[in-house]
Design a protein around this motif. Sequence first.
Motif, short mmCIF file in Angstrom:
data_model
loop_
_atom_site.label_atom_id
_atom_site.label_comp_id
_atom_site.label_asym_id
_atom_site.label_seq_id
_atom_site.Cartn_x
_atom_site.Cartn_y
_atom_site.Cartn_z
N SER A 1 0.84 -1.19 0.00
CA SER A 1 0.00 0.00 0.00
C SER A 1 0.88 1.24 0.00
N GLY A 2 1.12 1.78 -1.19
CA GLY A 2 1.87 3.02 -1.29
C GLY A 2 3.28 2.92 -0.76
N ALA A 3 4.08 1.99 -1.26
CA ALA A 3 5.44 1.81 -0.74
C ALA A 3 6.28 3.06 -0.90
N ALA A 4 6.03 3.83 -1.96
CA ALA A 4 6.82 5.05 -2.16
C ALA A 4 6.63 6.03 -1.01
N GLY A 5 5.42 6.04 -0.45
CA GLY A 5 5.13 6.97 0.63
C GLY A 5 5.84 6.63 1.92
N ALA A 6 6.41 5.45 2.02
CA ALA A 6 7.12 5.06 3.24
C ALA A 6 8.53 5.64 3.27
N ARG A 7 8.94 6.29 2.21
CA ARG A 7 10.25 6.93 2.17
C ARG A 7 10.11 8.38 2.61
N ARG A 8 10.75 8.72 3.70
CA ARG A 8 10.71 10.10 4.17
C ARG A 8 11.85 10.91 3.57
N LEU A 9 13.01 10.28 3.42
CA LEU A 9 14.16 10.91 2.81
C LEU A 9 14.71 9.99 1.74
N VAL B 1 22.11 -4.55 10.77
CA VAL B 1 23.29 -4.18 11.54
C VAL B 1 23.24 -2.69 11.83
N HIS B 2 22.90 -2.35 13.08
CA HIS B 2 22.86 -0.95 13.48
C HIS B 2 23.62 -0.72 14.78
N ASN B 3 24.38 -1.72 15.23
CA ASN B 3 25.27 -1.49 16.38
C ASN B 3 26.53 -0.76 15.93
N HIS B 4 26.80 -0.80 14.64
CA HIS B 4 27.87 -0.02 14.00
C HIS B 4 27.54 0.04 12.52
N TRP B 5 28.20 0.91 11.80
CA TRP B 5 28.13 0.92 10.35
C TRP B 5 29.56 0.88 9.82
N GLY B 6 29.70 0.37 8.61
CA GLY B 6 31.02 0.32 8.00
C GLY B 6 31.92 -0.74 8.60
N PRO B 7 33.22 -0.43 8.76
CA PRO B 7 33.78 0.92 8.87
C PRO B 7 34.17 1.59 7.55
N ASP B 8 34.06 0.90 6.42
CA ASP B 8 34.57 1.46 5.17
C ASP B 8 33.44 1.90 4.24
N LYS C 1 28.87 13.40 -2.60
CA LYS C 1 28.55 12.27 -1.74
C LYS C 1 27.39 11.45 -2.32
N ALA C 2 27.49 10.15 -2.13
CA ALA C 2 26.35 9.28 -2.41
C ALA C 2 25.30 9.52 -1.32
N ASP C 3 24.10 9.07 -1.59
CA ASP C 3 22.97 9.29 -0.69
C ASP C 3 23.00 8.26 0.45
N PRO C 4 23.09 8.69 1.72
CA PRO C 4 23.06 7.73 2.83
C PRO C 4 21.79 6.89 2.86
N ARG C 5 20.73 7.40 2.23
CA ARG C 5 19.48 6.64 2.15
C ARG C 5 19.26 6.07 0.76
N ALA C 6 20.31 5.89 0.00
CA ALA C 6 20.16 5.33 -1.34
C ALA C 6 19.47 3.97 -1.26
N SER C 7 18.48 3.76 -2.12
CA SER C 7 17.77 2.49 -2.17
C SER C 7 18.46 1.49 -3.08
N VAL D 1 17.36 4.71 11.59
CA VAL D 1 17.35 3.30 11.95
C VAL D 1 15.94 2.72 11.90
N VAL D 2 14.98 3.45 12.45
CA VAL D 2 13.60 2.96 12.45
C VAL D 2 13.07 2.86 11.03
N ASP D 3 13.32 3.87 10.22
CA ASP D 3 12.87 3.84 8.82
C ASP D 3 13.50 2.66 8.08
N ASN D 4 14.75 2.38 8.36
CA ASN D 4 15.41 1.27 7.70
C ASN D 4 14.75 -0.06 8.07
N ALA D 5 14.47 -0.23 9.35
CA ALA D 5 13.83 -1.46 9.81
C ALA D 5 12.47 -1.64 9.12
N LEU D 6 11.68 -0.58 9.09
CA LEU D 6 10.35 -0.68 8.51
C LEU D 6 10.40 -0.82 6.99
#
Length: 636
Positions: A44-52, A255-262, A125-131, A308-313
Motif C-alpha cells: 500500500s503506497g510503498a513510495a510513501g514510506a520513504r521520508r528521505l 546491523v545498526h550497532n555499528h556501520w562500515g567501517p569502510d 557524496k552518495a545518498d546515505p538513504r540510497a535504495s 534506523v527505524v525507517d530502515n527497519a520498517l
Amino acid sequence: MKPFHGKRNTGARRGAAAAVAAVAALAACAEVVPDTNVESGEVSGAAGARRLGAIPHDGGTLFRVWAPNAANVFVTGDFNAWSATANPLVAEGTSGVWSADVAGALPGQEYKYVIERPGGATLVKADPRASAMTNSVGNSVITDPDAFAWTASGYHTPAWNEAVVYEMHVGTFNDEPGGEPGTWLSAAAKLDHLAALGVNMLEVLPPAEFPGSFSWGYNPAFPFAPESAYGSPEDMKYFVDEAHRRGMGVVIDVVHNHWGPDDLAMWCFDGECYGSGNGGEYFYTDWRRESGWGPRPDYGRPEVRDYVVDNALMWLNEFHADGLRWDSTVNIRTASGTDLPDGWGLLQRVNNAVDGAQPWKLMIAEDLSNNEWLTKPTSGGGAGFDAQWDAAFFHPIDDTIIAADDGARSMWAVRDAITHSYNGRATGRVIYTESHDEVANGRSRIPEMIWPGHAGSYYSKKRSTLGAAIVMTSPGIPMLFEGQEFLEDGYFADGDPLDWTKAATYAGILTMYTDLIHLRRNFWNNTRGLRGNNVNVFHVNDTDKVVAYHRWENGGAGDDVVVLANFSARAFPSYEIGFPRGGTWHVRFNSDWTGYSSDFNNTPSVDLNAVASPRDGLGYRGTVGVGPWSVVILSQ
C-alpha cells in the motif's frame, strides 16, 4: 548496474504534488506508515514510506537529504548530465533537511549530492538513504519501490511456535560460475530444496550494500540499499516473493550497532566531523563512538533514530520481510560496558513501531548476554523483542556433543540447556548448534569440530545429528545454518560456497533432518507437543549419559511427546523410563536407523505399552531401545 526485474505497477505511482504532500505528512510523524496488507502480497503506497532519499513519482523524483551543516546542496546525475549546480535543493526551515523535486529524474538513473560547505569547499557524496548503489563507492540509483509485481497472495507469516529457521548467506548459498558470489536469483533456484526440507523461515545474513563483492554483510556501507553484487532490489523482492509462494518467510539480518567501517557516505557527510577521528552528525563523537567493529551511530539524535527505524520498517514494508534479526544488540544498549539509554530507547521504539502495526512479524535480538529484559514488553521497561538467540542453549549442547570422551558430558548441563527460557516463554529464544558466528572465527562446522578432517565419519554424523535432534525437540525456535542438513564440513567463509554434492552423498542425513523438522512442525498431527511451551526433563542419568524429557502443548494423545537421548557410545536395547500416560507409545523417530546412514547400528526401538507404575516422578513406566549417541521420539 544490474538490470531490474519484474513488472511495473504504474497504478500505484503518484504525481509530484502528492509525493511532496505525503512526505511532508510523514516528516511530521514519529513513525513511517506501515503496509496494511503485506500478508496478501499487496503493497500500500510503498513510495510513501520513504521520508528521505530519492522518492520517484510520475515524471520526476523528489530528493530529500539531511545535511544540517551544509551551506548549499545540489543533486547531480544522469537526469542533468551530471551538472554540479543545475538542481539546487532548498532548506526545509531549520530541520537540516534539504529537498528538491526534479522533473525527468526517473528510476534507473544514477545520482549523487554536491554539498557546499559554509567556507565554499564542496563535497560529492552518495545518498546515505540510497535504495540502490552501483557499488559501495559508486553512484546512488533511483528506484521505484512500487515497481515489483508481488504474486504470493494468501501467504501468512508462520506462527512463532511453528517456525523453523534456516540461516543462510546469499553469496555462498548457491554460487555463480566463475567464482562470482551467489545472487538472489541463484538462491531462489534452490528454494525448492528448502521447502522440501521443511523449514519455514529463512534468516538472511545482512543484505545491505557492503564494500566489495564478498562479505558476511556485517560491514554495511549503505543500510537502505540491497548489496549490488547479489542483484537489484527487484531481484531481492523476487527471492522473498518466491519464498512466500513456497510457504517460507524471510527474516532480514540488520546491523545498526555499528556501520562500515569502510565506504561510508554518511561519514562526515556534510563536511562537519566534530573533531579529529569523528564521523560527524550520524555518529557519536565521544567515548561512545567506537564499537570495536566500526563507528557507533548516535542514537541520541532524532534524525539518526529515524534513520534506523525507517530502515527497519523498509525491510518489513517495501520488501515484505517477515521479521528482523538485530545484530549485537549488546552494542546498541551498551558502550564500553556502560548502559546506553539512547540505544535501549531506540530498540523499544522500533519494536513498538512493529508491534503497533505488524505484531506477527518476528523481531529477534542477537545479544548473547542471557538478559531476559530484551524479551520483556516495553510497557514494563523491556526492549520488546519477540525472541533472542540463546547462548545458554548453544554452549552446553555444543560442548557436550563435541567432547571426545563420554565421561566429559554432563547430563545436568544438557538438562539446563533444554529447560532454559526467557520469561517462561518457549518462543522467547532461538536455539541452534550451528550459526554463522559459531562455525567460523576460529571454530568450524560441528562435524568438523567433532573430528577435524573427518566430518563424514561415523562419530561426526552421530554426534552432530544428536545435537540437531535436541534442537528440534527442545522448547524454543529451532534454527539450522546453511548446509547443516547435508553435513557441510570445514568452516564458513564468504568465498566458500556450499558443496551441493553433499546433498546426494549424505542423502540419508538430509532425510533425517527432514524427518526431524516435520516432527517438530507436527506434519502428521501426532507430535503437537514439540511446538508447545512445556517441558519436563524427568530423567537425568549422568552415569550412563542418558536424559529423557516430556514435551506438550495441551497434553493428551497426539500432543504428549517423550524424547529419549543417549549421549554415550553404548547402546541400550531396553532402557526404562517414566511416561506421563499409560497405553501404547509409538516410536516416531529413531536416529540410529541405517536408512539415515549405512554405518549406523539400527538399534531396535519399537512401540511400547506404558504400564501404571510410578517412575521418574511420572505415573507410568516403559522400556525402549536407544542406540549410541542417538535420540528416540515417542508419542501416542
